[in-house]
Design an enzyme around this catalytic site. Structure first.
Site, short mmCIF file in Angstrom:
data_model
loop_
_atom_site.label_atom_id
_atom_site.label_comp_id
_atom_site.label_asym_id
_atom_site.label_seq_id
_atom_site.Cartn_x
_atom_site.Cartn_y
_atom_site.Cartn_z
N LYS A 11 0.77 -0.73 0.03
CA LYS A 11 -0.62 -0.14 0.31
C LYS A 11 0.41 1.22 -0.14
O LYS A 11 2.03 0.95 0.44
CB LYS A 11 -0.65 -0.11 1.14
CG LYS A 11 -1.86 -1.20 1.05
CD LYS A 11 -3.41 -0.60 2.49
CE LYS A 11 -3.99 -1.88 2.16
NZ LYS A 11 -4.60 -1.69 2.97
N ASN A 114 -2.07 0.09 7.07
CA ASN A 114 -1.20 -0.79 7.50
C ASN A 114 -0.58 -1.87 6.31
O ASN A 114 -1.07 -2.34 6.28
CB ASN A 114 -2.51 -1.54 8.11
CG ASN A 114 -3.90 -2.17 6.75
OD1 ASN A 114 -3.60 -1.60 5.59
ND2 ASN A 114 -4.83 -2.85 7.08
N HIS A 117 -1.88 -5.16 1.65
CA HIS A 117 -3.65 -6.22 1.10
C HIS A 117 -3.70 -8.05 0.76
O HIS A 117 -1.69 -7.44 -0.07
CB HIS A 117 -4.05 -5.64 0.20
CG HIS A 117 -5.87 -6.10 -0.38
ND1 HIS A 117 -6.87 -5.76 0.87
CD2 HIS A 117 -5.73 -6.80 -1.43
CE1 HIS A 117 -7.54 -6.70 -0.68
NE2 HIS A 117 -6.66 -7.20 -1.60
N GLU A 128 -10.23 -9.67 -7.84
CA GLU A 128 -9.77 -9.06 -7.31
C GLU A 128 -8.34 -8.74 -8.31
O GLU A 128 -7.53 -8.00 -9.09
CB GLU A 128 -8.50 -8.81 -6.10
CG GLU A 128 -8.96 -8.49 -5.28
CD GLU A 128 -9.01 -8.55 -3.33
OE1 GLU A 128 -8.15 -9.15 -3.48
OE2 GLU A 128 -10.14 -8.05 -2.98
P1 ATP Z 1 -6.71 -5.59 3.49
O1 ATP Z 1 -8.97 -6.05 2.40
O2 ATP Z 1 -6.38 -4.76 2.62
O3 ATP Z 1 -6.57 -6.94 3.18
P2 ATP Z 1 -8.06 -6.53 5.84
O4 ATP Z 1 -8.19 -8.01 4.91
O5 ATP Z 1 -7.15 -7.57 6.77
O6 ATP Z 1 -7.50 -5.66 4.54
P3 ATP Z 1 -10.85 -5.28 5.65
O7 ATP Z 1 -11.98 -5.80 6.80
O8 ATP Z 1 -10.76 -6.18 4.59
O9 ATP Z 1 -9.01 -5.80 6.25
O10 ATP Z 1 -10.58 -3.48 5.83
C1 ATP Z 1 -9.97 -3.28 4.03
C2 ATP Z 1 -8.35 -2.43 4.92
O11 ATP Z 1 -10.15 -1.01 4.90
C3 ATP Z 1 -7.80 -2.53 5.65
O12 ATP Z 1 -7.07 -2.91 5.38
C4 ATP Z 1 -7.54 -0.53 6.28
O13 ATP Z 1 -7.04 -0.04 5.78
C5 ATP Z 1 -8.92 -0.31 6.03
N1 ATP Z 1 -9.61 -0.03 7.30
C6 ATP Z 1 -9.55 -1.52 7.72
N2 ATP Z 1 -11.02 -1.09 9.15
C7 ATP Z 1 -10.53 0.29 9.43
C8 ATP Z 1 -11.18 0.94 10.39
N3 ATP Z 1 -11.81 0.54 11.54
N4 ATP Z 1 -10.77 2.47 10.50
C9 ATP Z 1 -9.77 2.68 9.36
N5 ATP Z 1 -9.70 2.33 8.41
C10 ATP Z 1 -9.72 0.37 8.08
MG MG Z 2 -10.05 -7.32 3.63
#
Ligand code: ATP
Ligand code: MG
Length: 141
Positions: A11, A114, A117, A128
């Site tokens: 990211k 974070n 992804h 995706e």
């Molecule tokens: P990713 O899909 O990016 O691999 P993930 O599957 O661990 O991450 P998801 O729940 O799919 O997490 O959320 C997608 C992305 O949205 C997260 O990686 C983060 O960048 C953002 N995100 C998730 N939860 C929050 C939150 N509570 N506040 C802000 N941003 C968030």
């Molecule tokens: Mg996710």
């Protein structure tokens, strides 16, 4: 064990920090094959379409803005159980909850910024991967 493909993204926060190389090294050390990779800068529409599954979440708009703040590096990874194994290497979404030694624990600043992804299922990988890569851009080995 089954050979799978997953969509990984380094990211914008991790690219800006200059830790993309260290993350790629972890991918290689895990034995995953990188079938495709390209540095891109997403538009807001690109990010909104990619994260459409989160459209109703309160963080959706902010997440899309974050993903467009600089270039990111999507990649297609292949390996046995790579979907789950890449998510284990990434660590929990919130770096404060991520296990020691995971990418997010070591490189992420916040639950939003974070670092990486990973697709969370075969179904999401099937959406995706072609979102970023045409089949001719994948280099099977
Ligand atoms: P990713 O899909 O990016 O691999 P993930 O599957 O661990 O991450 P998801 O729940 O799919 O997490 O959320 C997608 C992305 O949205 C997260 O990686 C983060 O960048 C953002 N995100 C998730 N939860 C929050 C939150 N509570 N506040 C802000 N941003 C968030
Ligand atoms: Mg996710």
């Amino acid at each position: 064990m089954s050979v799978e493909r997953t969509l990984a993204i380094i990211k914008p926060d991790a690219i800006a920090k200059g830790v993309a190389g260290q993350i790629v090294t972890r991918i290689e050390n895990a034995g995953f094959k990188i079938l495709a990779a390209k540095l891109i800068r997403m538009s807001h529409e690109d990010a909104a379409g990619f994260y459409v599954v989160h459209k109703a979440r309160p963080f959706y708009r902010s997440l899309c803005t974050f993903m467009t703040q600089g270039p990111c590096l999507p990649m297609v990874l292949e390996g046995d159980n790579v979907i789950q194994r890449w998510r284990e290497l990434m660590g929990a979404t919130d770096p404060a909850k991520a296990a020691p030694g995971t990418i997010r624990r070591d490189f992420a600043a916040s639950i939003e910024a974070n670092a990486v992804h990973g697709s969370d299922s075969l179904e999401s990988a099937a959406f995706e991967i072609p979102y970023f890569f045409a089949s001719l851009e994948l280099c099977p080995r």
